[in-house]
Design a protein around this motif. Structure first.
Motif, PDB file in Angstrom:
ATOM      1  N   ASP A  79     -56.346  -4.747  14.745  1.00 37.33           N
ATOM      2  CA  ASP A  79     -55.706  -3.689  13.963  1.00 37.33           C
ATOM      3  C   ASP A  79     -55.629  -2.398  14.756  1.00 37.33           C
ATOM      4  OD1 ASP A  79     -55.406  -5.362  11.773  1.00 37.33           O
ATOM      5  OD2 ASP A  79     -57.346  -4.819  10.928  1.00 37.33           O
ATOM      6  N   VAL A  80     -56.723  -2.044  15.462  1.00 32.21           N
ATOM      7  CA  VAL A  80     -56.755  -0.816  16.248  1.00 32.21           C
ATOM      8  C   VAL A  80     -55.734  -0.873  17.374  1.00 32.21           C
ATOM      9  CG1 VAL A  80     -58.159   0.603  17.780  1.00 32.21           C
ATOM     10  CG2 VAL A  80     -59.164  -0.327  15.678  1.00 32.21           C
ATOM     11  N   LYS A  89     -52.218  -0.052  16.208  1.00 32.44           N
ATOM     12  CA  LYS A  89     -52.020   1.159  15.433  1.00 32.44           C
ATOM     13  C   LYS A  89     -50.822   1.953  15.940  1.00 32.44           C
ATOM     14  CE  LYS A  89     -53.565   3.410  11.898  1.00 32.44           C
ATOM     15  NZ  LYS A  89     -53.519   2.788  10.562  1.00 32.44           N
ATOM     16  N   ASP A 123     -47.697   0.986  14.043  1.00 29.74           N
ATOM     17  CA  ASP A 123     -47.613   1.600  12.716  1.00 29.74           C
ATOM     18  C   ASP A 123     -47.159   3.046  12.824  1.00 29.74           C
ATOM     19  OD1 ASP A 123     -48.417  -0.681  11.375  1.00 29.74           O
ATOM     20  OD2 ASP A 123     -50.537  -0.139  11.412  1.00 29.74           O
ATOM     21  N   TRP A 124     -47.715   3.765  13.787  1.00 26.00           N
ATOM     22  CA  TRP A 124     -47.337   5.171  13.964  1.00 26.00           C
ATOM     23  C   TRP A 124     -45.853   5.282  14.328  1.00 26.00           C
ATOM     24  CZ3 TRP A 124     -52.225   5.963  17.412  1.00 26.00           C
ATOM     25  CH2 TRP A 124     -53.335   6.148  16.581  1.00 26.00           C
TER      26      TRP A 124
END
Length: 210
Positions: free
Chosen positions: A5-6, A9, A12-13
């Motif tokens: 997930d990290v 990220k 997503d941004w």
């Protein structure tokens, strides 16, 4: 939050920045605000260009070329069973297998899209029966991609036609739950396809969400 997930990220941004920029460019009237939103759009493109191999031209065409209020895209998959085996088509694009389907088309209902895609990709005429699942791709371990996508899975029944490949497919076959071939993870995961067999065992199973 997992390490996976990290690591994603940034994607997503980039999606969020692109969405804000697209909405701002659609509704803002002030010239200075428009310049700021255009700058945000360019930042989102730069992020994708830095972390992918697509190239700016491709990213601009496929990711940062839309207008209007930003909304998720919709991918519709037809689910067809025969003797407890599920219908899959082999995609020419990556040589892997998928439930027949694709982007929702303007002017077609979800059921109509499922019927059309099954006819075009697998050769069968089908009757839509019921909605099985509406899933957000971000929760299902698909490969990273720039769009936010909802997937709809619609159960259909064969009423005619025969197995025929289409423009985008090279094979059409039915598979048992424990004999699934290599699947096209961009289109459907192993867990998603296997979960469709739950509806064979329990036809009254509730629609799956997210």
């Amino acid at each position: 939050m997992t390490e996976h997930d990290v690591s994603l990220k940034w994607l997503d941004w980039a999606k969020q920045i692109q969405s804000i920029a697209q909405i701002g460019l659609t509704y803002s009237k002030d010239v200075y605000d428009l310049e700021r939103f255009q700058a945000l759009r360019e930042i989102s493109v730069d992020i994708l260009d830095t972390y992918t191999l697509a190239g700016k031209e491709t990213i601009n065409l496929s990711f940062a070329n839309e207008s209007g209020y930003a909304t998720p895209k919709v991918d519709i998959r037809g689910v067809v069973f025969e003797d407890d085996r599920i219908l899959l088509v082999k995609e020419k694009a990556d040589g892997a297998w998928a439930l027949p389907g694709g982007w929702a088309d303007i002017g077609y209902s979800p059921s109509e899209v499922a019927v059309k895609e099954i006819r075009e990709e697998a050769g069968f005429e089908v009757l839509p029966i019921r909605l099985l699942a509406v899933l957000d791709k971000k929760f299902h371990n698909h490969p990273p991609e720039p769009y936010h996508i909802y997937k709809m899975f619609i159960l259909c029944k064969i009423v005619g036609g025969e197995a025929l490949v289409g423009v985008e497919t090279s094979e059409v076959r039915f598979f048992g739950e424990n004999e699934l071939p290599e699947l096209s993870a961009e289109r459907n995961t192993v867990a998603q396809v296997r979960s469709m067999f739950d509806y064979v065992r329990d036809p009254d199973k509730a629609v799956r969400l997210d």
